[in-house]
Motif scaffolding. Structure first.
Motif, PDB file in Angstrom:
ATOM      1  N   ALA A 174       0.840  -1.203   0.000  1.00 11.82           N
ATOM      2  CA  ALA A 174       0.000   0.000   0.000  1.00 11.82           C
ATOM      3  C   ALA A 174       0.873   1.250   0.000  1.00 11.82           C
ATOM      4  O   ALA A 174       0.815   2.063   0.915  1.00 11.82           O
ATOM      5  N   SER A 219       0.799   4.069  -1.466  1.00 16.99           N
ATOM      6  CA  SER A 219       0.173   5.391  -1.472  1.00 16.99           C
ATOM      7  C   SER A 219      -0.240   5.843  -0.080  1.00 16.99           C
ATOM      8  O   SER A 219      -0.664   6.990   0.102  1.00 16.99           O
ATOM      9  N   THR A 220      -0.133   4.969   0.920  1.00 13.86           N
ATOM     10  CA  THR A 220      -0.498   5.337   2.290  1.00 13.86           C
ATOM     11  C   THR A 220       0.716   5.722   3.131  1.00 13.86           C
ATOM     12  O   THR A 220       0.554   6.134   4.285  1.00 13.86           O
ATOM     13  N   ARG A 255      -6.625   6.341   4.707  1.00 11.16           N
ATOM     14  CA  ARG A 255      -6.472   5.796   3.358  1.00 11.16           C
ATOM     15  C   ARG A 255      -6.171   4.299   3.431  1.00 11.16           C
ATOM     16  O   ARG A 255      -6.718   3.506   2.649  1.00 11.16           O
ATOM     17  N   LEU A 278      -8.539   1.363   1.885  1.00 12.92           N
ATOM     18  CA  LEU A 278      -8.016   0.436   0.884  1.00 12.92           C
ATOM     19  C   LEU A 278      -8.307  -1.009   1.290  1.00 12.92           C
ATOM     20  O   LEU A 278      -8.668  -1.848   0.454  1.00 12.92           O
ATOM     21  N   SER A 319      -1.236  -6.971  -3.370  1.00 11.25           N
ATOM     22  CA  SER A 319      -1.271  -5.513  -3.297  1.00 11.25           C
ATOM     23  C   SER A 319      -2.670  -5.000  -2.977  1.00 11.25           C
ATOM     24  O   SER A 319      -3.680  -5.580  -3.369  1.00 11.25           O
ATOM     25  N   GLU A 349      -3.344  -1.829  -3.855  1.00 12.92           N
ATOM     26  CA  GLU A 349      -3.538  -0.793  -4.861  1.00 12.92           C
ATOM     27  C   GLU A 349      -4.164  -1.401  -6.112  1.00 12.92           C
ATOM     28  O   GLU A 349      -3.634  -2.353  -6.680  1.00 12.92           O
ATOM     29  N   GLU A 353      -4.605   0.139  -9.015  1.00 12.33           N
ATOM     30  CA  GLU A 353      -3.803   0.557 -10.152  1.00 12.33           C
ATOM     31  C   GLU A 353      -2.393   0.868  -9.686  1.00 12.33           C
ATOM     32  O   GLU A 353      -2.141   1.106  -8.509  1.00 12.33           O
ATOM     33  N   THR A 354      -1.475   0.857 -10.624  1.00 10.03           N
ATOM     34  CA  THR A 354      -0.100   1.211 -10.295  1.00 10.03           C
ATOM     35  C   THR A 354      -0.057   2.676  -9.872  1.00 10.03           C
ATOM     36  O   THR A 354      -0.568   3.549 -10.555  1.00 10.03           O
ATOM     37  N   VAL A 355       0.542   2.946  -8.714  1.00  8.48           N
ATOM     38  CA  VAL A 355       0.616   4.315  -8.216  1.00  8.48           C
ATOM     39  C   VAL A 355       2.002   4.871  -8.483  1.00  8.48           C
ATOM     40  O   VAL A 355       2.969   4.144  -8.695  1.00  8.48           O
ATOM     41  N   TRP A 412       3.072   8.106  -0.511  1.00 10.03           N
ATOM     42  CA  TRP A 412       2.291   9.298  -0.191  1.00 10.03           C
ATOM     43  C   TRP A 412       3.227  10.498  -0.053  1.00 10.03           C
ATOM     44  O   TRP A 412       4.216  10.447   0.682  1.00 10.03           O
TER      45      TRP A 412
END
Length: 525
Positions: A85, A87-88, A155, A159, A384, A386, A388-390, A394
């Motif tokens: 994760a 993006s977190t 977030r 998720l 994962s 996510e 989509e690929t990020v 963050w």
């Protein structure tokens, strides 16, 4: 990511109680193993202890001396969360600094403990650290770099819940468990009451109680027992990112020893007070002074800084049987199989931390699967979160950079946290949320220096457009009451003037009424 695999119609039914990081992690784990899972949460996802802490994704270095095995678990899980994760996670890095009043011999024990727990810890030049971190004390004696980070807790929790839904699970929020049905010593159903007054019943082949500090209450509804020590910890929010890295005092874990940069603010904490009620989250004036006094050695100019608000969370530590009186309780989690108390199919999990929520979930899910006869390994560490690929981890600064690139074309709703109207519209359009506080948590609206003074009304306008039946004035009144509750004890000088101005905006200009139940008793007027 592998394609979702919803549970079959004859899959074992599991009810998970508690929508924090642990409960969402348990529900996702069991869904990945083929169970039909329903998650039930009293409030909004992540609105309890998972959002009431210092925000640090721990390397485990804090416990390298006092509990090396738990420290090693934190390090493993910290890496796992950043992998599944990203993006977190904000990869701030962490520092442990020794001040003159800290034990002189602890630094060597710290270095040895980190090595034993396989936590990278690099000794740094104190002068270089003080040159980089200009807000901290000029009396740093020793310093170590460790891979601490900060985490966007809401977030992460959402998720986990979104992945649960993709795999056929369901989520009930704003619903309180009211009782259990037990037949022949086996739990067979969970009864609940929703906030809208309706009641419901969920049939279950197994139940997992992951209600954090409320887990003893939940267990008691089924006739089970969970022995907890509840510890309230208060945190002070300061109005700027005063430090670049998460700063820890290099001493045995205690109160007032962590400063964490998150979003546009910094968090300092915590206090530690044993309480008897998991709903004890009011911060007293004396606790504010305690935090300021505790912060002064690390941040010498703290009393001249702008304190935005304070809040408190309650940590649930599991108290083992026959634990010596006065000895600190372990931070590690524990799983209670209530089958040993005559309630088959009922499990509780508590303790640990947000950093270790995934391993906690794996532990209790393994026991649930053995009970249900499911022979499926845990895959949460490699699957994962996510969709989509990020782009990467963050980065709170990213929103401001996008504003600079787009200029006026990017219409902001919250200037303090650089939240644009498009992000709010997308969240509302997918139907996942319909309350102002739910949007606030997910996007950090109102978290910055103005504390929602200007963006709250804009958000209410967008909510009203998407949900015409919503009691918008009531929602906005609750929003401002919550902002006041956290700020009323930290206002002095210029900050007091700012809060009075904001109060005029909400109650004078907009004519809103405060939610009296939210405010401290002496502020109800």
């Amino acid at each position: 990511m592998p394609s979702p695999s919803p549970a079959s119609v004859d899959a074992p039914r599991v009810v998970v109680i508690g929508g924090g990081a642990t409960g969402c992690g348990v529900a996702r784990d069991l869904a990945l193993r083929g169970c039909s899972v329903t998650l039930i949460e009293y409030g909004d996802l992540g609105s309890g202890t998972s959002s009431r802490f210092h925000g640090m994704l721990q390397s485990g270095a804090r416990y390298a001396v006092s509990d090396p095995s738990y420290a090693a678990e934190c390090m493993r899980e910290r890496r796992t969360i950043a992998r599944i994760a990203p993006s977190t996670v904000e990869e701030t890095g962490g520092l442990f600094v020794s001040l003159p009043e800290d034990p002189a011999d602890f630094a060597e024990a710290f270095r040895h403990g980190c090595r034993a727990a396989e936590i990278p810890a690099e000794a740094l030049d104190p002068d270089a650290v003080m040159a980089e971190e200009t807000s901290i004390s000029r009396n740093v004696r020793q310093a170590f770099a460790v891979p601490d980070a900060t985490v966007h807790a809401w977030r992460l929790v959402n998720l986990l819940a979104d992945d649960l839904r993709r795999r056929g699970g369901s989520v009930l929020t704003r619903s309180q468990v009211s009782g259990f049905e037990i037949a022949a010593g086996h739990v067979t159903a969970v009864r609940y009451a929703a906030r809208n007054g309706s009641e419901g019943r969920l049939e279950a082949d197994a139940v997992v109680n992951a209600a954090g500090p409320w887990s003893a209450r939940v267990a008691a509804l089924a006739g089970g027992r969970v022995s907890l020590q509840l510890t309230k910890g208060a945190i002070l929010v300061l109005g700027h990112r005063l430090v670049a890295k998460a700063i820890n005092r290099c001493r045995p874990p205690s109160s007032h020893d962590i400063m964490v940069p998150t979003g546009t603010v910094s968090l300092f904490g915590t206090t530690s007070e044993v309480v008897g009620d998991p709903d004890t989250t009011l911060v007293r004036p004396a606790e504010i002074q305690e935090l300021l006094e505790g912060a002064a050695p690390l941040i010498p100019g703290v009393r001249a800084l702008r304190a935005l608000r304070a809040w408190a969370g309650v940590r649930p530590l599991v108290k083992p049987e026959h634990w010596p009186e006065g000895k600190p309780l372990p931070r590690r989690h524990a799983v209670i199989n209530h089958g040993e108390q005559g309630i088959q199919g009922f499990f509780s999990v508590s303790g640990g931390s947000l950093t270790t929520h995934r391993s906690m979930a794996e532990d209790v899910a393994n026991q649930v699967c053995r009970h249900l006869g499911i022979n499926q390994p845990c895959t949460t560490a490699t699957t994962s979160l996510e969709v989509e690929t990020v782009a990467g981890p963050w980065r709170p600064v990213q929103g401001f950079q996008e504003v600079e690139r787009a200029g006026e074309a990017r219409k902001l709703l919250c200037e303090c946290e650089a939240v644009d109207q498009a992000a709010v519209a997308e969240l509302l359009q997918n139907g996942a949320v319909r309350h102002l506080h739910d949007v606030r948590r997910r996007l950090r609206v109102g978290f910055g220096p103005c504390q929602g003074s200007f963006c709250g009304a804009r958000l209410a306008e967008m909510l009203a457009a998407h949900h015409p039946d919503l009691a918008t004035e009531e929602e906005l009144g609750r929003f401002w009451s919550e902002r006041l509750k956290g700020a009323v004890r930290t206002t002095w000088g210029e900050q007091a003037r700012q809060m009075l101005l904001s109060d005029v905006v909400y109650r004078g200009t907009l004519g809103l009424r405060l939610d009296q139940a939210v405010l401290p008793r002496e502020e109800r007027r």
